[in-house]
Design a protein around this motif. Structure first.
Motif: not given
Ligand code: HEM
Length: 164
Positions: A95-113
């Protein structure tokens, strides 16, 4: 950043600095004591083909399956992942990489920090993790330019991941 780039085997001058924008979907941090230093999902805005260069969502799933095996085989990264729910981590990374690459996804995880807080990740473990990712991307024939764009977006996250 230069040191980080050099450790990744990248020439900063030659690196196409990712033109990133904080995503609207940047995860909120529930614990006010967590300090966020870099975006978790910095969207690379100026390369519409990036997502396709990684094989789209299916490609990212294959990439995470492969790289997780490498992280489990590498003594620098294995101790961190052996007690984690690796199926969940892989799904969130897709999800994260997909969003980073402007793909059609939603990131449902927590912040890296928040995720990596207190894990005691050191520089060696961070670089080992990225090096294994680069091995996977090479094995999957992801074009070098596309790899660089992703790595440039990930590199600033070391501020939230490495414990000093
Ligand atoms: C730029 C580099 C990195 C990125 C993009 C990244 C990304 C992620 C993501 C998306 C998750 C899942 C978040 C969630 O479940 O909410 C995660 C979890 C995790 N990461 Fe990282 N990570 C990075 C570096 C590292 C490093 C260097 C280590 C250790 C060597 C590490 C160890 C872990 C572990 C053990 C988990 C599971 C945590 C848990 O189950 O609670 N990560 N990471």
């Amino acid at each position: 950043m230069r040191k980080i780039a050099l450790r990744f085997g990248l020439m900063l001058a030659a690196l196409p600095i990712a033109n990133t924008a904080a995503a609207a979907s940047e995860p909120t941090v529930s614990d006010p004591s967590v300090v966020v230093r870099a975006p978790t999902v910095p969207v690379v805005t100026d390369d519409q083909n990036l997502f396709e260069s990684f094989g789209g969502r299916e490609g990212l799933v294959r990439i995470m399956d492969d790289v997780m095996e490498r992280w489990m085989a590498n003594p620098r990264t294995r101790p961190f992942f052996e007690n984690s729910d690796r199926t969940v981590v892989k799904a969130r990374l897709v999800e994260q990489f997909c969003v980073i690459m402007n793909g059609p996804c939603t990131y449902s995880g927590r912040s890296m920090a928040e995720v990596h807080r207190g894990m005691n990740v050191n520089e060696g473990a961070f670089f080992a993790l990225v090096e294994e990712l680069q091995r996977t991307l090479n094995a999957m024939d992801v074009p070098f330019q596309a790899q660089n764009r992703l790595i440039a977006a990930l590199a600033p996250m070391h501020r939230d991941i490495i414990d000093r």
